[in-house]
Write an enzyme that holds these catalytic residues in place. Structure first.
Site, PDB file in Angstrom:
ATOM      1  N   ASP A  43      -8.355  -0.477   6.763  1.00 26.01           N
ATOM      2  CA  ASP A  43      -8.384  -1.774   7.448  1.00 26.01           C
ATOM      3  C   ASP A  43      -7.046  -2.024   8.116  1.00 26.01           C
ATOM      4  O   ASP A  43      -6.877  -2.953   8.869  1.00 26.01           O
ATOM      5  CB  ASP A  43      -8.615  -2.868   6.417  1.00 26.01           C
ATOM      6  CG  ASP A  43      -7.513  -2.848   5.383  1.00 26.01           C
ATOM      7  OD1 ASP A  43      -6.454  -3.421   5.648  1.00 26.01           O
ATOM      8  OD2 ASP A  43      -7.678  -2.208   4.327  1.00 26.01           O
ATOM      9  N   LYS A  72       0.773  -1.239   0.000  1.00 23.46           N
ATOM     10  CA  LYS A  72       0.000   0.000   0.000  1.00 23.46           C
ATOM     11  C   LYS A  72       0.808   1.295   0.000  1.00 23.46           C
ATOM     12  O   LYS A  72       0.320   2.344  -0.424  1.00 23.46           O
ATOM     13  CB  LYS A  72      -0.935  -0.004   1.212  1.00 23.46           C
ATOM     14  CG  LYS A  72      -2.094  -0.968   1.042  1.00 23.46           C
ATOM     15  CD  LYS A  72      -3.317  -0.213   0.696  1.00 23.46           C
ATOM     16  CE  LYS A  72      -4.341  -1.029   0.000  1.00 23.46           C
ATOM     17  NZ  LYS A  72      -5.529  -0.265  -0.351  1.00 23.46           N
TER      18      LYS A  72
END
Ligand SMILES: Cc1ncc(COP(=O)(O)O)c(C=O)c1O
Length: 404
Positions: A121, A74
């Protein structure tokens, strides 16, 4: 597992605007990533014995747990979005921004006091906190209910003010925007909707570094392109970025793309099935062990790419991801082991079931999965939730209901 085949996949070039994921844009993103000392292309492992076992020609797995030492891919998106934000603020081009310049006092002075915020998340939040830390900026991170406290601590370790809410993922995103408006924070969210598109587009461009790397790594092994890619989707930014880059670069040679989601958060699968061309949300607690994929509302930009160019959409139960983790952790003799988390390994779990279950014979044929196939999977995270990882890999939690 539930499968849905795209009745009308498009040939790239005919529809959709893929310019933002062109080769030159991907090269720009990689140039930016290369300025970080943590950058190196992540490993691209050839699991030849598993390929043979499954009855395909070649299987390659890209291991994103090695990305910048952050255990997930990410950071490619968050850092690039922050780079672009800074460039925009300072009125310069992204090509002038480097890891070193982000840390310079003059740049910080020019930028003033900025706080970045996001909902996550876990993986995107850690990435954002890390990227903000590079810049010496503050960050605020909200997580949905049920988030793993280990992931929370990983985010806090980069100096972020992070907390777990009692909301699901999509409501946490909404709350983050409300808080940001009130406090004047800049939201770096990894999903798009009409009116919020620049930042998610930059994030997707950041992810295209993965696709650029693996195409080169594949070409070094003598293959021009994969025949198949399996891509996991939460909101679909990652899958949309990889598929969009491949569609832009390979055009009519686009590989067969299979999009994979958990049953309880299969918003891309659901949108494809509805079939009116629009993105549709799924609601509820989005309960799944695949925390990174527990998103109910598609990224509208990613959705259009997945709608147009993916060949198949899969919704699967948690045990399929758990199986994928075990397959990668305990390889056949001669293949390398890969530590892959729930969201990282689900594509391997789907591929394994698809190839070994007699019931899927027709589907294998329709997808053209056979001994000539060259399949690429991306293990998008390592053991980001270590206890769950051990429960699954060591103690066999979430095992398959029946053996094949
Ligand atoms: C490990 C992992 N894989 C895949 C994804 C899916 O990415 P996206 O939400 O862009 O579809 C995520 C998202 O957080 C993730 O953390």
């Amino acid at each position: 597992m539930k499968f849905y085949l795209n009745p009308e996949p498009k040939t790239p070039g005919k529809r959709g605007d893929l310019r933002f994921l062109s080769l030159s844009e991907a090269e720009k993103a990689r140039r930016f990533h290369r300025t970080f000392s943590q950058y190196h292309p992540t490993p691209f492992l050839h699991l030849s014995n598993l390929a043979q076992h499954l009855g395909i020609g070649h299987l390659f797995v890209k291991d994103e747990s090695q990305r910048f030492g952050l255990n997930a891919f990410k950071v490619l998106g968050a850092s690039y979005a922050i780079g672009h934000f800074v460039a925009q603020k300072l009125g310069c081009d992204i090509s002038e921004i480097t890891a070193k310049s982000l840390r310079s006092t003059s740049l910080r002075e020019g930028l003033g006091d900025v706080t970045f915020a996001t909902a996550t998340d876990g993986n995107h939040g850690r990435a954002l906190a890390w990227a903000a830390q590079q810049l010496g900026a503050k960050s605020v991170v909200y997580m949905p209910k049920g988030s793993d406290p280990v992931r929370l601590e990983a985010i806090r370790s980069h100096g972020a003010m992070a907390s777990i809410t009692d909301l699901n993922y999509d409501d946490t995103v909404r709350m983050t925007f409300e808080q940001a408006k009130e406090h004047g924070w800049v939201v770096i969210q990894d999903t798009a909707w009409p009116g919020y598109e620049d930042i998610p587009r930059w994030i997707m461009q950041g992810y295209s570094t993965i696709a650029l790397e693996f195409l080169e790594q594949l070409q070094e092994q003598g293959f021009y392109r994969p025949t198949h890619v399996f891509l996991q989707a939460g909101v679909g930014s990652f899958a949309g970025a990889v598929l969009g880059f491949l569609a832009s670069y390979l055009g009519g040679d686009l590989p067969t793309a299979v999009i994979v989601e958990p049953h309880n958060a299969a918003c891309i699968y659901h949108s494809a099935r509805v079939g009116d061309g629009r993105a549709h949300a799924v609601r509820g607690d989005l309960d799944t062990i695949m925390a990174g994929l527990a998103c109910g509302e598609p990224n509208t930009i990613g959705w259009e790419i997945l709608r147009d160019y993916a060949r198949a959409y899969v919704s699967c139960p948690d045990w399929v991801a758990a199986n994928g983790m075990r397959v990668l952790a305990a390889p056949l003799r001669g293949d390398s082991p890969i530590i892959s988390g729930e969201s990282g390994a689900v594509t391997c779990g789907v591929l394994e079931q698809l190839m070994v279950k007699p019931d899927y014979e027709q589907l294998r044929q329709e997808l053209g999965l056979n001994p000539d196939s060259v399949v690429v999977l991306i293990s998008t995270e390592g053991d980001t939730s270590p206890k769950t990882y051990r429960d699954i890999v060591w103690y066999g939690k979430y095992s398959a209901p029946t053996r094949v």
